[in-house]
Design a protein around this motif. Structure first.
Motif, PDB file in Angstrom:
ATOM      1  N   ILE A   1      11.186   9.680  -1.439  1.00 23.14           N
ATOM      2  CA  ILE A   1      11.064  10.681  -0.378  1.00 23.14           C
ATOM      3  C   ILE A   1      12.112  11.776  -0.547  1.00 23.14           C
ATOM      4  N   LEU A   2      13.333  11.382  -0.855  1.00 22.90           N
ATOM      5  CA  LEU A   2      14.423  12.351  -1.013  1.00 22.90           C
ATOM      6  C   LEU A   2      14.160  13.341  -2.142  1.00 22.90           C
ATOM      7  N   TYR A   3      13.810  12.821  -3.316  1.00 19.67           N
ATOM      8  CA  TYR A   3      13.604  13.715  -4.462  1.00 19.67           C
ATOM      9  C   TYR A   3      12.356  14.575  -4.285  1.00 19.67           C
ATOM     10  N   SER A   4      11.327  14.040  -3.648  1.00 22.44           N
ATOM     11  CA  SER A   4      10.131  14.832  -3.370  1.00 22.44           C
ATOM     12  C   SER A   4      10.457  15.960  -2.389  1.00 22.44           C
TER      13      SER A   4
ATOM     14  N   ALA B   1      12.122  18.813  -4.184  1.00 23.39           N
ATOM     15  CA  ALA B   1      11.162  19.638  -4.918  1.00 23.39           C
ATOM     16  C   ALA B   1      10.545  20.682  -3.996  1.00 23.39           C
ATOM     17  N   LEU B   2      10.168  20.264  -2.797  1.00 22.43           N
ATOM     18  CA  LEU B   2       9.560  21.178  -1.831  1.00 22.43           C
ATOM     19  C   LEU B   2      10.552  22.233  -1.356  1.00 22.43           C
ATOM     20  N   ILE B   3      11.789  21.824  -1.106  1.00 25.08           N
ATOM     21  CA  ILE B   3      12.812  22.767  -0.637  1.00 25.08           C
ATOM     22  C   ILE B   3      13.110  23.827  -1.693  1.00 25.08           C
ATOM     23  N   PHE B   4      13.250  23.408  -2.940  1.00 21.84           N
ATOM     24  CA  PHE B   4      13.499  24.375  -4.018  1.00 21.84           C
ATOM     25  C   PHE B   4      12.311  25.329  -4.188  1.00 21.84           C
ATOM     26  N   LEU B   5      11.119  24.792  -4.052  1.00 21.12           N
ATOM     27  CA  LEU B   5       9.919  25.628  -4.177  1.00 21.12           C
ATOM     28  C   LEU B   5       9.886  26.681  -3.078  1.00 21.12           C
ATOM     29  N   LEU B   6      10.235  26.287  -1.866  1.00 21.15           N
ATOM     30  CA  LEU B   6      10.281  27.251  -0.756  1.00 21.15           C
ATOM     31  C   LEU B   6      11.337  28.326  -1.010  1.00 21.15           C
ATOM     32  N   MET B   7      12.470  27.929  -1.608  1.00 22.45           N
ATOM     33  CA  MET B   7      13.534  28.888  -1.921  1.00 22.45           C
ATOM     34  C   MET B   7      13.030  29.945  -2.898  1.00 22.45           C
TER      35      MET B   7
ATOM     36  N   TRP C   1      16.060  27.763 -10.847  1.00 16.26           N
ATOM     37  CA  TRP C   1      15.408  27.318  -9.623  1.00 16.26           C
ATOM     38  C   TRP C   1      14.132  26.540  -9.944  1.00 16.26           C
ATOM     39  N   TRP C   2      13.350  27.038 -10.897  1.00 19.43           N
ATOM     40  CA  TRP C   2      12.126  26.334 -11.290  1.00 19.43           C
ATOM     41  C   TRP C   2      12.453  24.995 -11.955  1.00 19.43           C
ATOM     42  N   ALA C   3      13.517  24.966 -12.744  1.00 15.89           N
ATOM     43  CA  ALA C   3      13.931  23.705 -13.372  1.00 15.89           C
ATOM     44  C   ALA C   3      14.280  22.663 -12.305  1.00 15.89           C
ATOM     45  N   CYS C   4      14.889  23.116 -11.203  1.00 19.42           N
ATOM     46  CA  CYS C   4      15.228  22.203 -10.113  1.00 19.42           C
ATOM     47  C   CYS C   4      13.972  21.577  -9.510  1.00 19.42           C
ATOM     48  N   VAL C   5      12.906  22.362  -9.406  1.00 25.77           N
ATOM     49  CA  VAL C   5      11.648  21.850  -8.854  1.00 25.77           C
ATOM     50  C   VAL C   5      11.081  20.751  -9.750  1.00 25.77           C
ATOM     51  N   PHE C   6      10.964  21.036 -11.041  1.00 26.52           N
ATOM     52  CA  PHE C   6      10.352  20.081 -11.966  1.00 26.52           C
ATOM     53  C   PHE C   6      11.206  18.822 -12.151  1.00 26.52           C
ATOM     54  N   LEU C   7      12.520  18.982 -12.162  1.00 22.28           N
ATOM     55  CA  LEU C   7      13.395  17.820 -12.285  1.00 22.28           C
ATOM     56  C   LEU C   7      13.323  16.924 -11.046  1.00 22.28           C
ATOM     57  N   SER C   8      13.133  17.536  -9.879  1.00 23.55           N
ATOM     58  CA  SER C   8      12.971  16.754  -8.651  1.00 23.55           C
ATOM     59  C   SER C   8      11.741  15.859  -8.733  1.00 23.55           C
ATOM     60  N   ILE C   9      10.655  16.419  -9.238  1.00 26.08           N
ATOM     61  CA  ILE C   9       9.416  15.648  -9.389  1.00 26.08           C
ATOM     62  C   ILE C   9       9.626  14.494 -10.370  1.00 26.08           C
TER      63      ILE C   9
END
Length: 401
Positions: free
Chosen positions: A284-287, A290-296, A373-381
């Protein structure tokens, strides 16, 4: 001193140590404008210094954890306090990026390994009931976030009213307090509440089991991602906001909110970790990250969106710590916790090294942090996926030869 009094003292002193050590550490990104303006130091140079800091912080953790398990956390904390003060003092003598790499990078990084989570949580784990361990870990992690909330505005005020060197002299005084508190963080087997800490949970057996435990290595991968996120934001987020036209006041507020909201996030997830599967909570945390970074990335950057991001990412900022460290204790026991969590924390700091350094390089070459920022999204997933079907069952040491 009764067992309860001793337990409370260890917890309180551990909290105070984390407030100072992590509070100081997480304010270093506020110094980027001062160093780039007053010295021949670029953002990439400063980012590399903090990257070295993250790397040494991690590389030393298994060794520091072993020393703490074997010889006593109080001795390690006192030595770390002196090293912290030395590193901060030497920052006042530097005139080039090399001096910054040695002082703020190498020495402070080594000091952090001896004054933060691995040593403190390893000590707390031995005096806390296993059924409440995750909750107390959450409280300790929240304390570290409170340190960030406190020291960010303190740093901003110091930089506004004093010379750069004076700010670091004051930081030296704070770092020496860690040694004073650490002196009283002594514990032994007769003072532990955990009756299952015995020879069967030896450090050697735990290390042997960890080498082939797939769940343990998945925890390492997840914490690598966490380190990448934390170092990128901690090092570059305030400057990113000011680059985008926001005031230093808004940048300070957004950055401080990360620490404030994580007080609640760390406590909540730590408490939930005693009631639900830690593995699922980490998914739940890492997902959520991913959503928070995507919104940013997708929402236009304004004063409101910057503050909102600080609040949202703050809520999940270090909430991974009580759950990840709790899983290590759950799987391997507490006798070798500082050693085994030290290895996991090494993965975290390798991610931090890359996050702090690579982000500065990317900005210097492209003039933007977009790809990071995009790398943060993919790494979260990736991190969320790593915790699916993770083996979190406690090892039966009686079956280990």
């Amino acid at each position: 001193m009764t067992l309860k009094q001793h337990r409370n003292m260890i917890i309180i002193l551990g909290i105070l140590i984390l407030v100072i050590s992590m509070g100081l550490r997480q304010s270093f990104g506020m110094f980027i404008p001062s160093f780039t303006a007053n010295f021949d130091i670029t953002r990439a140079d400063f980012g590399l210094s903090l990257a070295f800091q993250h790397l040494l912080f991690g590389l030393a953790q298994p060794f520091i954890g072993y020393l703490s398990d074997k010889y006593g956390n109080n001795k390690v904390l006192m030595a770390g306090s002196l090293l912290y003060a030395l590193g901060l003092f030497l920052v006042t003598t530097i005139s080039s990026s090399l001096g910054l790499h040695i002082s703020l990078g190498f020495l402070v990084g080594l000091a952090l390994s001896a004054t933060t989570y691995v040593v403190v949580l390893g000590s707390i784990a031995k005096v806390v009931d296993p059924k409440r361990r995750s909750t107390v870990f959450g409280i300790a992690t929240a304390a570290a976030s409170f340190g960030m909330f406190v020291f960010i505005p303190i740093t901003d005020s110091l930089l506004s009213h004093f010379e750069l060197n004076t700010a670091f002299y004051i930081f030296c005084i704070f770092s020496l307090l860690i040694g004073v508190f650490g002196f009283f963080m002594k514990s032994d087997d007769s003072q532990t509440i955990n009756t299952n800490v015995d020879a069967e949970e030896s450090i050697s057996k735990a290390l042997k089991c960890s080498k082939s435990h797939k769940g343990y290595w998945r925890l390492n991968i997840g914490f690598f991602v966490c380190g990448f996120h934390v170092a990128f934001i901690m090092t570059h987020f305030p400057t990113y906001l000011m680059d985008s036209g926001l005031t230093s006041g808004i940048a300070t507020l957004a950055f401080s909110l990360i620490g404030l909201l994580n007080i609640f996030g760390s406590f909540m997830f730590g408490n939930l970790g005693d009631k639900f599967e830690k593995r699922k909570l980490l998914i739940i945390l890492y997902s959520s990250r991913a959503l928070i970074f995507l919104l940013m990335i997708l929402i236009p950057l304004t004063n409101f969106s910057a503050i909102l991001f600080g609040a949202m990412i703050g809520f999940v900022w270090l909430a991974t710590v009580p759950l990840t460290s709790g899983l290590v204790a759950q799987i391997f026991g507490v006798k070798a916790l500082a050693t085994l969590y030290g290895i996991v924390f090494l993965s975290h700091q390798l991610g931090s090294f890359i996050g702090a350094w690579l982000s500065g390089i990317v900005y210097d070459y492209t003039g933007s942090y977009s790809s990071i920022w995009w790398a943060c999204v993919f790494l979260s997933i990736l991190a969320a996926v790593m915790h699916i079907d993770l083996d979190d069952k406690k090892i039966d040491y009686k079956k280990v030869k």
